[in-house]
Design a protein around this motif. Structure first.
Motif, PDB file in Angstrom:
ATOM      1  N   ARG A  46      47.514  36.770  44.060  1.00  0.00           N
ATOM      2  CA  ARG A  46      46.103  36.766  43.671  1.00  0.00           C
ATOM      3  C   ARG A  46      45.184  36.833  44.885  1.00  0.00           C
ATOM      4  O   ARG A  46      44.170  37.515  44.870  1.00  0.00           O
ATOM      5  N   ASN A  47      45.543  36.112  45.962  1.00  0.00           N
ATOM      6  CA  ASN A  47      44.740  36.103  47.172  1.00  0.00           C
ATOM      7  C   ASN A  47      45.415  36.844  48.323  1.00  0.00           C
ATOM      8  O   ASN A  47      45.054  36.652  49.492  1.00  0.00           O
ATOM      9  N   PRO A  49      46.001  40.558  48.437  1.00  0.00           N
ATOM     10  CA  PRO A  49      45.957  41.895  47.849  1.00  0.00           C
ATOM     11  C   PRO A  49      46.560  42.982  48.712  1.00  0.00           C
ATOM     12  O   PRO A  49      46.814  44.089  48.221  1.00  0.00           O
ATOM     13  N   TRP A  73      41.147  43.038  41.545  1.00  0.00           N
ATOM     14  CA  TRP A  73      40.551  42.132  42.520  1.00  0.00           C
ATOM     15  C   TRP A  73      39.127  41.807  42.105  1.00  0.00           C
ATOM     16  O   TRP A  73      38.262  42.676  42.057  1.00  0.00           O
ATOM     17  N   HIS A  74      38.874  40.529  41.817  1.00  0.00           N
ATOM     18  CA  HIS A  74      37.536  40.059  41.467  1.00  0.00           C
ATOM     19  C   HIS A  74      36.855  39.577  42.742  1.00  0.00           C
ATOM     20  O   HIS A  74      37.240  38.561  43.329  1.00  0.00           O
ATOM     21  N   ILE A  75      35.847  40.301  43.176  1.00  0.00           N
ATOM     22  CA  ILE A  75      35.159  39.994  44.428  1.00  0.00           C
ATOM     23  C   ILE A  75      33.884  39.210  44.136  1.00  0.00           C
ATOM     24  O   ILE A  75      33.111  39.575  43.261  1.00  0.00           O
ATOM     25  N   GLY A  79      38.104  35.013  43.418  1.00  0.00           N
ATOM     26  CA  GLY A  79      39.275  35.536  42.725  1.00  0.00           C
ATOM     27  C   GLY A  79      39.206  35.428  41.226  1.00  0.00           C
ATOM     28  O   GLY A  79      40.059  35.987  40.525  1.00  0.00           O
ATOM     29  N   CYS A 110      42.390  50.019  45.687  1.00  0.00           N
ATOM     30  CA  CYS A 110      42.156  48.738  45.021  1.00  0.00           C
ATOM     31  C   CYS A 110      41.051  48.895  43.991  1.00  0.00           C
ATOM     32  O   CYS A 110      39.948  49.347  44.327  1.00  0.00           O
ATOM     33  N   GLY A 112      38.166  47.477  41.360  1.00  0.00           N
ATOM     34  CA  GLY A 112      37.282  46.316  41.355  1.00  0.00           C
ATOM     35  C   GLY A 112      36.177  46.501  40.344  1.00  0.00           C
ATOM     36  O   GLY A 112      36.203  47.414  39.521  1.00  0.00           O
ATOM     37  N   GLN A 125      34.320  38.734  52.143  1.00  0.00           N
ATOM     38  CA  GLN A 125      35.776  38.863  52.046  1.00  0.00           C
ATOM     39  C   GLN A 125      36.383  39.420  53.331  1.00  0.00           C
ATOM     40  O   GLN A 125      37.549  39.790  53.349  1.00  0.00           O
TER      41      GLN A 125
END
Length: 238
Positions: A46-47, A49, A73-75, A79, A110, A112, A125
Motif C-alpha cells: 500500500r505504501n 508503490p 494510489w490514493h494521493i 493512502g 500508476c 490515480g 509525496q
C-alpha cells in the motif's frame, strides 16, 4: 543453488497473508522470500508503490506490476480514498488519469485520482511534477538526487542516465519504455536550482531573490605568511 531456488514457486504456492488463495506473486524489491495472492500483494504494498513484482505463470515467474494487480494510489489522504468520494474507485476507469513516475527502480505507470490539483499533493509525496497544470509525468526526489550525484562524480550525461533507468525497467526491450528525456532535462535544472537556493538560505517563502554571487561557494584566499608545525604564522612570504 540458492540463486535457482529463487526461480521456484515460493511458500508452497499458498498466500502467506490470507493462507487461502494461490500465492503466485512475489516481490523482487522486498527482503526475504514472500508469496501473496494478487489482492494481498496490493495490500502489502500500500505504501510501497515502486516495488517490482512478478507472477507465477505455471512454469516460471514473469514480470507484472502492482497496477496490473489492481493497485490504486490514493494521493493526499495517507493512502486512504478521498473521504468526499463515497463510491469505490475503479482502477480501469482511473486509467484515463494514468501517470508516469520516474524512480530509481525504473519507470512506472500508476493510476490515480483526477489530476487537476495534484502538484502540491505530489510534492508532499516526494514526487516532482514535470508540469504544474495536470501533470502526467513526475520524478521521485530520490532519482533527481541520484542524477545530480551521478553527473558530479561519474560525469554521467542525462541521456545515459535515462538509458540506465530504461534498462532497469525493461532490460530486454528498453525501447518500449516511455521516453521522458526532455522532461528529465527540464526538471533536473529546476531541482538543481531549488537545492542551491535551499543550501544558501533562500527559502521558506523569502521575498529576497539571490543576487550576484548569492549561490556561489565562499572560498577565502590563503593567508600570506609562513606556518610553523603548530599552525602559527611565523612571517610573511618572500
Amino acid at each position: 543453488m540458492l540463486f535457482w531456488r529463487g526461480e521456484q514457486l515460493a511458500k508452497g504456492g499458498i498466500c502467506e497473508q490470507c493462507e487461502e488463495a494461490e500465492g503466485s506473486v512475489w516481490c523482487m524489491s522486498c527482503t526475504g522470500v514472500h508469496a501473496w495472492c494478487g489482492p494481498c500483494a496490493v495490500k502489502a504494498h500500500r505504501n510501497l508503490p515502486f516495488h517490482k513484482v512478478q507472477r507465477w505463470n505455471g512454469t516460471h515467474y514473469e514480470p507484472t506490476s502492482l497496477m496490473e494487480l489492481g493497485f490504486l494510489w490514493h494521493i493526499g489522504h495517507g493512502g486512504d480514498p478521498c473521504p468526499q468520494n463515497s463510491s469505490d474507485p475503479d482502477p480501469d476507469e482511473s486509467s484515463q488519469f494514468q501517470m508516469i513516475i520516474v524512480h530509481t527502480e525504473g519507470i512506472f505507470y500508476c493510476p490515480g485520482s483526477h489530476p487537476n490539483d495534484w502538484h502540491l499533493d505530489l510534492l508532499r509525496q516526494r514526487l516532482f511534477p514535470a508540469s504544474i497544470s495536470k501533470p502526467k509525468t513526475v520524478f521521485a526526489f530520490a532519482v533527481l538526487d541520484h542524477f545530480l550525484i551521478d553527473a558530479l562524480e561519474c560525469k554521467t550525461s542525462a541521456m545515459s542516465f535515462y538509458q540506465k533507468l530504461k534498462r532497469f525497467t525493461n532490460n530486454a526491450f528498453p525501447e518500449r519504455v516511455p521516453d521522458r528525456y526532455r522532461e528529465l532535462m527540464r526538471v533536473s535544472r529546476l531541482w538543481r536550482d531549488l537545492k542551491h537556493r535551499k543550501w544558501f538560505g533562500f527559502g521558506h517563502d523569502m521575498e529576497v531573490d539571490p543576487g550576484d554571487g548569492g549561490l556561489a561557494l565562499f572560498c577565502p584566499p590563503p593567508l600570506h605568511g609562513r606556518f610553523s608545525e603548530r599552525g602559527e604564522v611565523s612571517g610573511p612570504l618572500d
